[in-house]
Design a protein around this motif. Structure first.
Motif, PDB file in Angstrom:
ATOM      1  N   HIS A  28       0.897  -1.285   0.056  1.00  0.00           N
ATOM      2  CA  HIS A  28      -0.171   0.124  -0.068  1.00  0.00           C
ATOM      3  C   HIS A  28       1.058   1.161   0.159  1.00  0.00           C
ATOM      4  O   HIS A  28       0.611   2.335  -1.095  1.00  0.00           O
ATOM      5  N   ALA A  39      -9.234   5.119  -4.687  1.00  0.00           N
ATOM      6  CA  ALA A  39      -9.378   3.700  -5.143  1.00  0.00           C
ATOM      7  C   ALA A  39      -8.357   2.941  -4.238  1.00  0.00           C
ATOM      8  O   ALA A  39      -8.559   1.887  -3.970  1.00  0.00           O
ATOM      9  N   ASN A  40      -7.199   3.854  -3.613  1.00  0.00           N
ATOM     10  CA  ASN A  40      -6.229   3.011  -2.836  1.00  0.00           C
ATOM     11  C   ASN A  40      -6.522   3.212  -1.115  1.00  0.00           C
ATOM     12  O   ASN A  40      -6.941   2.276  -0.636  1.00  0.00           O
ATOM     13  N   GLY A  48      -8.700   5.152  -0.053  1.00  0.00           N
ATOM     14  CA  GLY A  48     -10.007   5.381   0.302  1.00  0.00           C
ATOM     15  C   GLY A  48     -10.667   3.962   0.484  1.00  0.00           C
ATOM     16  O   GLY A  48     -11.471   3.926   1.445  1.00  0.00           O
ATOM     17  N   ALA A  49     -10.243   3.214  -0.641  1.00  0.00           N
ATOM     18  CA  ALA A  49     -11.014   1.837  -0.555  1.00  0.00           C
ATOM     19  C   ALA A  49     -10.535   0.936   0.498  1.00  0.00           C
ATOM     20  O   ALA A  49     -11.445   0.245   1.232  1.00  0.00           O
ATOM     21  N   SER A  92     -12.276   2.319   3.706  1.00  0.00           N
ATOM     22  CA  SER A  92     -13.936   2.212   3.613  1.00  0.00           C
ATOM     23  C   SER A  92     -14.338   0.692   3.708  1.00  0.00           C
ATOM     24  O   SER A  92     -15.203   0.367   4.451  1.00  0.00           O
ATOM     25  N   THR A  93     -13.433  -0.143   3.116  1.00  0.00           N
ATOM     26  CA  THR A  93     -13.839  -1.368   2.879  1.00  0.00           C
ATOM     27  C   THR A  93     -13.449  -2.071   4.293  1.00  0.00           C
ATOM     28  O   THR A  93     -14.251  -2.865   4.853  1.00  0.00           O
ATOM     29  N   THR A 139     -11.730   9.656   1.078  1.00  0.00           N
ATOM     30  CA  THR A 139     -12.747   9.095   0.117  1.00  0.00           C
ATOM     31  C   THR A 139     -13.414  10.236  -0.421  1.00  0.00           C
ATOM     32  O   THR A 139     -14.791  10.220  -0.713  1.00  0.00           O
TER      33      THR A 139
END
Length: 305
Positions: free
Chosen positions: A153, A199-200, A202-203, A206-207, A257
């Protein structure tokens, strides 16, 4: 680190430009940081040398405290020093390094919180299989994968940062280097890179947050079948975890995000999850945990006897 940008250094504007408030920032965050380091080191030492804290939950708490200490260290010392510095200059290479370290230990904290939720889920929902599923070797492998995931990451964040050309203003309206403030200074259209950040980072935030909330919902639902004493103990542990999750993920999701827009509260929100949460975690996990407090007392008695 090789780079061909025209800008070779940045100026961090910090939390405030007011001299009186800067002294307040220095005092307050010096106390916060010292307490963070001491609190987390106390947990690390207690778990390391205690014979009663050998369960997977404390194994993961050990690494959460390491991540907290390093995560706070990635930003707090510079914020403290810059509060009394006339020139808050950070070189390009130092800035990129700070982005790497910030995301390495931030991601590690996320992964460890997820592992702690998994541990509680197995302990409460599958108690008979708990010793088999969460054996020591499995926990070690999970931590290794967490470090690998954090490194990947962080490398992805560096790859995005190195794409940014800087040819004009070099004042970062922040107290640390991160992708969002750097995007505002880049001499290019950063829409696509911002989407990649969302997409990195933030995902990831959130996920992980959604998975954690679902897991704790399942855990709380399953507690109906437990005894009153078992329910009380499980609720105490899970409540501590839920508090940490909300305190950490709320600000992270707010920052990572959204479109590349600036809000006046951004810096204070960032302070909350980079400095305040690592400070609060030791308090949450010790004040609400009788086993940790008892282990600390036992170690203290052994030391003074």
């Amino acid at each position: 680190m090789q780079q061909n940008k025209s800008v070779t250094e940045f100026i961090l504007l910090g939390l405030t430009q007011d001299p009186i408030r800067q002294k307040m920032v220095f005092t307050i965050f010096s106390i916060f940081y010292a307490a963070t380091v001491m609190g987390n080191l106390l947990i690390i030492v207690t778990i390391k040398f205690s014979r009663t804290l050998g369960s997977p939950m404390y194994f993961f708490l050990f690494y959460l405290s390491i991540a907290d200490t390093c995560f706070s260290t990635s930003t707090a010392p510079r914020l403290i020093v810059d509060a009394l510095s006339a020139e808050k200059v950070i070189s390009y290479n130092e800035c990129i390094t700070q982005v790497f370290v910030l995301h390495l230990f931030g991601a590690m904290e996320i992964f460890v919180l997820v592992l702690m939720a998994v541990d509680r889920y197995v302990a409460i929902c599958k108690p008979l299989h708990y010793p088999t599923i969460m054996r020591r070797q499995v926990c070690i492998v999970l931590i290794i994968f967490s470090w690998i995931g954090s490194f990947i990451h962080s490398i992805a964040q560096i790859a995005l940062a190195l794409k940014l050309p800087f040819c004009g203003p070099n004042m970062i309206d922040h107290y640390c280097c991160d992708l969002q403030p750097l995007l505002k200074l880049a001499c290019m259209d950063t829409y696509v890179i911002n989407l990649q950040v969302v997409a990195n980072s933030g995902a990831l935030c959130s996920t992980s947050f959604v998975l954690l909330i679902i897991s704790y919902f399942i855990i709380l639902h399953s507690l109906r079948n437990h005894s009153a004493e078992g329910r009380k103990k499980a609720l105490s542990t899970c409540t501590s975890h839920i508090i940490v999750v909300i305190l950490f993920f709320g600000p992270c999701i707010f920052i990572y995000t959204r479109p590349p827009t600036t809000f006046s509260m951004d810096k204070m929100v960032s302070v909350f999850y980079t400095i305040a949460t690592p400070f609060l975690n030791p308090l949450i996990y010790t004040l609400r945990n009788a086993e940790v407090k008892n282990a600390m007392r036992q170690l203290w008695r052994v030391k003074i006897s």
